[in-house]
Design a protein around this motif. Structure first.
Motif, PDB file in Angstrom:
ATOM      1  N   LYS A   1       0.833  -1.211   0.000  1.00 30.05           N
ATOM      2  CA  LYS A   1       0.000   0.000   0.000  1.00 30.05           C
ATOM      3  C   LYS A   1       0.869   1.264   0.000  1.00 30.05           C
ATOM      4  CE  LYS A   1      -3.368   2.289   2.889  1.00 30.05           C
ATOM      5  NZ  LYS A   1      -4.000   2.283   4.194  1.00 30.05           N
ATOM      6  N   ILE A   2       1.918   1.253   0.791  1.00 27.97           N
ATOM      7  CA  ILE A   2       2.835   2.398   0.839  1.00 27.97           C
ATOM      8  C   ILE A   2       3.501   2.604  -0.522  1.00 27.97           C
ATOM      9  CG2 ILE A   2       5.030   3.206   1.818  1.00 27.97           C
ATOM     10  CD1 ILE A   2       4.099   1.894   4.482  1.00 27.97           C
ATOM     11  N   LYS A   3       3.940   1.511  -1.136  1.00 27.76           N
ATOM     12  CA  LYS A   3       4.589   1.610  -2.450  1.00 27.76           C
ATOM     13  C   LYS A   3       3.623   2.168  -3.503  1.00 27.76           C
ATOM     14  CE  LYS A   3       7.863  -2.112  -1.665  1.00 27.76           C
ATOM     15  NZ  LYS A   3       8.201  -3.517  -1.968  1.00 27.76           N
ATOM     16  N   LYS A   4       2.388   1.698  -3.459  1.00 30.32           N
ATOM     17  CA  LYS A   4       1.388   2.184  -4.423  1.00 30.32           C
ATOM     18  C   LYS A   4       1.088   3.662  -4.202  1.00 30.32           C
ATOM     19  CE  LYS A   4       0.711  -1.777  -6.411  1.00 30.32           C
ATOM     20  NZ  LYS A   4       1.207  -2.063  -7.727  1.00 30.32           N
ATOM     21  N   HIS A   5       1.015   4.079  -2.951  1.00 26.93           N
ATOM     22  CA  HIS A   5       0.802   5.499  -2.657  1.00 26.93           C
ATOM     23  C   HIS A   5       1.946   6.351  -3.199  1.00 26.93           C
ATOM     24  CE1 HIS A   5      -2.822   6.198  -0.336  1.00 26.93           C
ATOM     25  NE2 HIS A   5      -2.622   5.077   0.314  1.00 26.93           N
ATOM     26  N   GLU A   6       3.177   5.886  -3.002  1.00 27.06           N
ATOM     27  CA  GLU A   6       4.338   6.623  -3.504  1.00 27.06           C
ATOM     28  C   GLU A   6       4.335   6.673  -5.033  1.00 27.06           C
ATOM     29  OE1 GLU A   6       6.635   8.435  -1.870  1.00 27.06           O
ATOM     30  OE2 GLU A   6       5.379   8.053  -0.122  1.00 27.06           O
ATOM     31  N   GLU A   7       3.985   5.553  -5.641  1.00 27.32           N
ATOM     32  CA  GLU A   7       3.898   5.496  -7.095  1.00 27.32           C
ATOM     33  C   GLU A   7       2.859   6.498  -7.610  1.00 27.32           C
ATOM     34  OE1 GLU A   7       3.300   1.811 -10.022  1.00 27.32           O
ATOM     35  OE2 GLU A   7       3.981   1.219  -8.007  1.00 27.32           O
ATOM     36  N   LEU A   8       1.709   6.510  -6.954  1.00 28.91           N
ATOM     37  CA  LEU A   8       0.640   7.430  -7.340  1.00 28.91           C
ATOM     38  C   LEU A   8       1.063   8.882  -7.145  1.00 28.91           C
ATOM     39  CD1 LEU A   8      -2.312   7.754  -8.273  1.00 28.91           C
ATOM     40  CD2 LEU A   8      -2.972   7.649  -5.864  1.00 28.91           C
ATOM     41  N   LYS A   9       1.734   9.132  -6.054  1.00 30.24           N
ATOM     42  CA  LYS A   9       2.216  10.492  -5.776  1.00 30.24           C
ATOM     43  C   LYS A   9       3.189  10.952  -6.866  1.00 30.24           C
ATOM     44  CE  LYS A   9       4.753  13.032  -2.254  1.00 30.24           C
ATOM     45  NZ  LYS A   9       5.470  12.926  -0.981  1.00 30.24           N
ATOM     46  N   LEU A  10       4.130  10.098  -7.223  1.00 28.55           N
ATOM     47  CA  LEU A  10       5.092  10.450  -8.277  1.00 28.55           C
ATOM     48  C   LEU A  10       4.404  10.639  -9.622  1.00 28.55           C
ATOM     49  CD1 LEU A  10       8.083   8.099  -7.418  1.00 28.55           C
ATOM     50  CD2 LEU A  10       8.007  10.589  -7.237  1.00 28.55           C
ATOM     51  N   LEU A  11       3.439   9.788  -9.911  1.00 27.28           N
ATOM     52  CA  LEU A  11       2.705   9.892 -11.163  1.00 27.28           C
ATOM     53  C   LEU A  11       1.920  11.202 -11.240  1.00 27.28           C
ATOM     54  CD1 LEU A  11       1.960   8.478 -13.806  1.00 27.28           C
ATOM     55  CD2 LEU A  11       0.064   7.392 -12.603  1.00 27.28           C
ATOM     56  N   MET A  12       1.336  11.600 -10.123  1.00 25.34           N
ATOM     57  CA  MET A  12       0.556  12.842 -10.090  1.00 25.34           C
ATOM     58  C   MET A  12       1.443  14.076 -10.234  1.00 25.34           C
ATOM     59  SD  MET A  12      -2.629  12.153  -9.982  1.00 25.34           S
ATOM     60  CE  MET A  12      -3.451  13.604  -9.387  1.00 25.34           C
ATOM     61  N   GLU A  13       2.716  13.967  -9.880  1.00 18.92           N
ATOM     62  CA  GLU A  13       3.629  15.099  -9.975  1.00 18.92           C
ATOM     63  C   GLU A  13       4.193  15.300 -11.380  1.00 18.92           C
ATOM     64  OE1 GLU A  13       6.537  14.447  -6.953  1.00 18.92           O
ATOM     65  OE2 GLU A  13       5.184  15.037  -5.342  1.00 18.92           O
ATOM     66  N   THR A  14       3.984  14.341 -12.264  1.00 22.22           N
ATOM     67  CA  THR A  14       4.486  14.497 -13.630  1.00 22.22           C
ATOM     68  C   THR A  14       3.710  15.589 -14.353  1.00 22.22           C
ATOM     69  OG1 THR A  14       3.010  12.808 -14.508  1.00 22.22           O
ATOM     70  CG2 THR A  14       5.187  12.072 -13.784  1.00 22.22           C
ATOM     71  N   SER A  15       4.291  16.084 -15.440  1.00 15.13           N
ATOM     72  CA  SER A  15       3.647  17.180 -16.167  1.00 15.13           C
ATOM     73  C   SER A  15       2.360  16.735 -16.848  1.00 15.13           C
ATOM     74  CB  SER A  15       4.612  17.786 -17.192  1.00 15.13           C
ATOM     75  OG  SER A  15       5.056  16.783 -18.078  1.00 15.13           O
TER      76      SER A  15
ATOM     77  N   PRO B   1       0.082  13.532 -16.233  1.00 16.86           N
ATOM     78  CA  PRO B   1      -0.238  12.234 -15.613  1.00 16.86           C
ATOM     79  C   PRO B   1      -1.158  11.389 -16.500  1.00 16.86           C
ATOM     80  CG  PRO B   1      -0.783  14.068 -14.155  1.00 16.86           C
ATOM     81  CD  PRO B   1      -0.407  14.652 -15.466  1.00 16.86           C
ATOM     82  N   ASP B   2      -0.899  10.095 -16.526  1.00 18.93           N
ATOM     83  CA  ASP B   2      -1.702   9.159 -17.298  1.00 18.93           C
ATOM     84  C   ASP B   2      -2.924   8.747 -16.476  1.00 18.93           C
ATOM     85  OD1 ASP B   2      -2.726   7.230 -18.951  1.00 18.93           O
ATOM     86  OD2 ASP B   2      -1.041   5.841 -18.728  1.00 18.93           O
ATOM     87  N   ARG B   3      -4.092   9.096 -16.969  1.00 23.71           N
ATOM     88  CA  ARG B   3      -5.353   8.853 -16.259  1.00 23.71           C
ATOM     89  C   ARG B   3      -5.579   7.357 -16.009  1.00 23.71           C
ATOM     90  NH1 ARG B   3      -9.296  11.265 -13.205  1.00 23.71           N
ATOM     91  NH2 ARG B   3     -11.299  10.352 -13.676  1.00 23.71           N
ATOM     92  N   GLU B   4      -5.267   6.526 -16.965  1.00 25.51           N
ATOM     93  CA  GLU B   4      -5.471   5.074 -16.819  1.00 25.51           C
ATOM     94  C   GLU B   4      -4.587   4.494 -15.712  1.00 25.51           C
ATOM     95  OE1 GLU B   4      -7.677   2.847 -18.090  1.00 25.51           O
ATOM     96  OE2 GLU B   4      -8.641   4.700 -18.755  1.00 25.51           O
ATOM     97  N   LYS B   5      -3.329   4.924 -15.686  1.00 26.66           N
ATOM     98  CA  LYS B   5      -2.419   4.445 -14.638  1.00 26.66           C
ATOM     99  C   LYS B   5      -2.894   4.910 -13.265  1.00 26.66           C
ATOM    100  CE  LYS B   5       1.890   3.980 -17.215  1.00 26.66           C
ATOM    101  NZ  LYS B   5       3.264   4.470 -17.363  1.00 26.66           N
ATOM    102  N   ILE B   6      -3.380   6.146 -13.198  1.00 29.09           N
ATOM    103  CA  ILE B   6      -3.891   6.693 -11.936  1.00 29.09           C
ATOM    104  C   ILE B   6      -5.085   5.872 -11.465  1.00 29.09           C
ATOM    105  CG2 ILE B   6      -5.052   8.673 -10.887  1.00 29.09           C
ATOM    106  CD1 ILE B   6      -3.245  10.453 -12.637  1.00 29.09           C
TER     107      ILE B   6
END
Length: 158
Positions: free
Chosen positions: A74-88, A90-95
């Motif tokens: 869960k922690i890893k997924k949260h970090e992944e999501l956080k990094l994905l959201m910070e990109t210029s 973000p890919d909606r499907e991945k989110i």
């Protein structure tokens, strides 16, 4: 004249700040009130036998061990999501995928917490277990339980 005004105003400001700091007095801050079992005490645990305490401790350790993988995922997924959201861009499907995976992990963890609570109630039915914040409701720092009046609770005692 200016020097006197500056010294006087500085003295007044310092004394007002000091007065407000001392106005609360000892024991009125969170966690210091001894009348509320939810603050700084383990009222529910103090009434248990040593055997019940050791069984609960072993059960808690078992819960921690069994839920380790789920919590770390869960922690890893949260970090992944956080990094994905910070990109210029973000890919909606991945989110959406990550969000669904996090929800599934939260459900797994919640199910494990329910199992833990039910097992703990078998060991000590009088212990006021809660699915709220913390391990159980009347453990230190979690506030008053539903059987207490608000005036007995530290955060309402001024």
């Amino acid at each position: 004249m200016k020097k006197t005004l500056i010294i006087t105003s500085t003295f007044l400001i310092v004394s007002m700040m000091t007065a407000s700091a001392f106005a609360w007095g000892p024991g009125s801050g969170r966690g210091n009130n001894q009348n509320c079992p939810g603050f700084g005490q383990q009222a529910g645990l103090d009434n248990l036998t040593q055997e019940q305490k050791s069984e609960l401790s072993a059960l808690r350790q078992q819960f921690i061990d069994e839920s380790y993988d789920v919590r770390s995922q869960k922690i890893k997924k949260h970090e992944e999501l956080k990094l994905l959201m910070e990109t210029s861009e973000p890919d909606r499907e991945k989110i959406n995928t990550l969000s669904q995976q996090i929800t599934d992990l939260q459900k797994q963890l919640r199910d494990k917490k329910i199992d833990f609570t039910l097992e703990a109630k078998k060991i000590s039915p009088e212990l006021n277990m809660s699915q709220g914040r913390g391990r159980w409701k009347n453990r230190g720092g979690q506030g008053c339980n539903s059987n207490q009046s608000r005036q007995d609770c530290g955060r309402y005692n001024n």
